[in-house]
Design an enzyme around this catalytic site. Structure first.
Site, PDB file in Angstrom:
ATOM      1  N   LYS A  20      -6.879   1.965  -5.180  1.00 17.63           N
ATOM      2  CA  LYS A  20      -6.859   1.121  -3.981  1.00 17.63           C
ATOM      3  C   LYS A  20      -7.762   1.651  -2.874  1.00 17.63           C
ATOM      4  O   LYS A  20      -7.674   1.187  -1.728  1.00 17.63           O
ATOM      5  CB  LYS A  20      -5.421   1.005  -3.464  1.00 17.63           C
ATOM      6  CG  LYS A  20      -4.451   0.374  -4.462  1.00 17.63           C
ATOM      7  CD  LYS A  20      -3.043   0.317  -3.885  1.00 17.63           C
ATOM      8  CE  LYS A  20      -2.042  -0.233  -4.892  1.00 17.63           C
ATOM      9  NZ  LYS A  20      -0.675  -0.303  -4.344  1.00 17.63           N
ATOM     10  N   ARG A  29      10.656  -1.572  -2.935  1.00 15.84           N
ATOM     11  CA  ARG A  29      10.119  -2.929  -2.881  1.00 15.84           C
ATOM     12  C   ARG A  29      10.781  -3.798  -3.944  1.00 15.84           C
ATOM     13  O   ARG A  29      11.282  -3.304  -4.951  1.00 15.84           O
ATOM     14  CB  ARG A  29       8.595  -2.906  -3.080  1.00 15.84           C
ATOM     15  CG  ARG A  29       7.889  -2.018  -2.072  1.00 15.84           C
ATOM     16  CD  ARG A  29       6.380  -2.150  -2.172  1.00 15.84           C
ATOM     17  NE  ARG A  29       5.951  -3.468  -1.725  1.00 15.84           N
ATOM     18  CZ  ARG A  29       4.703  -3.914  -1.842  1.00 15.84           C
ATOM     19  NH1 ARG A  29       3.791  -3.154  -2.421  1.00 15.84           N
ATOM     20  NH2 ARG A  29       4.361  -5.106  -1.408  1.00 15.84           N
ATOM     21  N   PRO A  36      -3.375  -5.443  -1.239  1.00 13.96           N
ATOM     22  CA  PRO A  36      -4.413  -5.652  -2.248  1.00 13.96           C
ATOM     23  C   PRO A  36      -4.338  -4.568  -3.326  1.00 13.96           C
ATOM     24  O   PRO A  36      -4.151  -3.397  -3.031  1.00 13.96           O
ATOM     25  CB  PRO A  36      -5.711  -5.552  -1.442  1.00 13.96           C
ATOM     26  CG  PRO A  36      -5.323  -5.898  -0.047  1.00 13.96           C
ATOM     27  CD  PRO A  36      -3.929  -5.360   0.118  1.00 13.96           C
ATOM     28  N   GLU A  37      -4.471  -4.980  -4.585  1.00 11.54           N
ATOM     29  CA  GLU A  37      -4.352  -4.039  -5.691  1.00 11.54           C
ATOM     30  C   GLU A  37      -5.730  -3.710  -6.250  1.00 11.54           C
ATOM     31  O   GLU A  37      -6.757  -4.161  -5.728  1.00 11.54           O
ATOM     32  CB  GLU A  37      -3.388  -4.612  -6.731  1.00 11.54           C
ATOM     33  CG  GLU A  37      -2.035  -4.923  -6.079  1.00 11.54           C
ATOM     34  CD  GLU A  37      -0.913  -5.227  -7.046  1.00 11.54           C
ATOM     35  OE1 GLU A  37      -0.969  -4.805  -8.216  1.00 11.54           O
ATOM     36  OE2 GLU A  37       0.059  -5.889  -6.613  1.00 11.54           O
TER      37      GLU A  37
END
Length: 271
Positions: free
Chosen positions: A52, A256, A2-3
């Site tokens: 975050k 990533r 989640p950002e």
């Protein structure tokens, strides 16, 4: 993961449901039983999101810190008729008819005010903070020689940007992911910050990351886009760019996958 927009949305919802009320806290999983017992029945005074991270301030200076990490999630229920929490639920917060179930967080801990202050001081500017501006972001980038595709994930550079937003921001600003962060022009830095602010604000309101508008891809305003067409590049590797038709490429930055358009983000076009 989640950002920032998702985290700020949770904070807003939890402020509406719990602030000013005595909140029951429990840990069905058992891993946070001791912490839950300290805040159980205490009045919740504030909920704040920074990047975050979520911070819950209870009476008697008790502070709960939550970071959802890669797989963590909150399920918020607004009625008494709700499913029982699963055995893997790390934390349940409830007051009246409302409850929030936390599962799989990277961090769920009680911190003292000094620890909270140090954590906030370490974080970079949050685009959703009304008092933050591009200046600190620009200063942070100026000290980094690594590729911007990796640096945007550094939470001490800019707080709240994750894998989805970094790909979309770089595309929106036509920036090659391999560009050294300290070599970005002031115009490129301003572009990243401006799109981060407006994009994350939109995400808070709609509850998802959307960067494409129908008009931007030649469709009438109000056209319902397919879910796969609501983002320009993220998870669209191998598909045609919505703007130029070139095949969306995939590289690895910051450990990533990063999706980008080699045509729209051609470094030669930025010169």
């Amino acid at each position: 993961m989640p950002e920032g927009d998702t985290i700020h949305r949770h904070a807003r919802n939890h402020r509406d449901l719990f602030v000013g009320r005595n909140v029951a806290a429990s840990s069905p999983q058992g891993r946070f039983s001791a912490g839950a017992s300290h805040i159980n029945g205490k009045r919740l005074e504030a909920v704040e999101a920074v990047g975050k991270h979520l911070f819950y301030t209870f009476e008697k200076r008790l502070m709960l810190h939550v970071h959802l990490g890669l797989v963590g999630s909150f399920r918020t229920h607004r009625t008494i008729e709700r499913p029982a929490p699963s055995r893997g639920t790390r934390l349940v917060l409830s007051a009246g008819d409302a409850a929030a179930y936390l599962t799989g967080p990277m961090k769920c801990e009680l911190l003292d005010r000094i620890e909270v202050h140090r954590l906030k001081e370490w974080l970079g500017p949050d685009p959703l903070d009304p008092e933050a501006d591009v200046g600190e972001f620009a200063s942070n980038l100026a000290t980094r020689t690594g590729p911007i595709g990796a640096v945007l994930l550094d939470q001490d550079v800019i707080a709240g940007i994750g894998n989805v937003w970094r790909a979309e921001l770089l595309f929106l600003c036509h920036i090659d992911p391999d560009t050294p962060a300290n070599e970005l022009t002031s115009g490129q830095v301003d572009c990243l910050w401006t799109h981060a602010v407006t994009g994350l604000q939109h995400g808070v309101e709609v509850g998802q990351i959307e960067t494409v508008t129908p008009q931007a891809i030649g469709l009438p305003k109000g056209t319902q886009l397919r879910p796969s067409d609501k983002r320009y590049v993220y998870k669209r590797g191998g598909h045609g760019c919505l703007l130029c038709g070139a095949e969306i490429a995939v590289s690895r930055h910051g450990g990533r996958a990063l999706f980008y358009c080699p045509q729209c983000q051609d470094p030669l076009k930025a010169q």
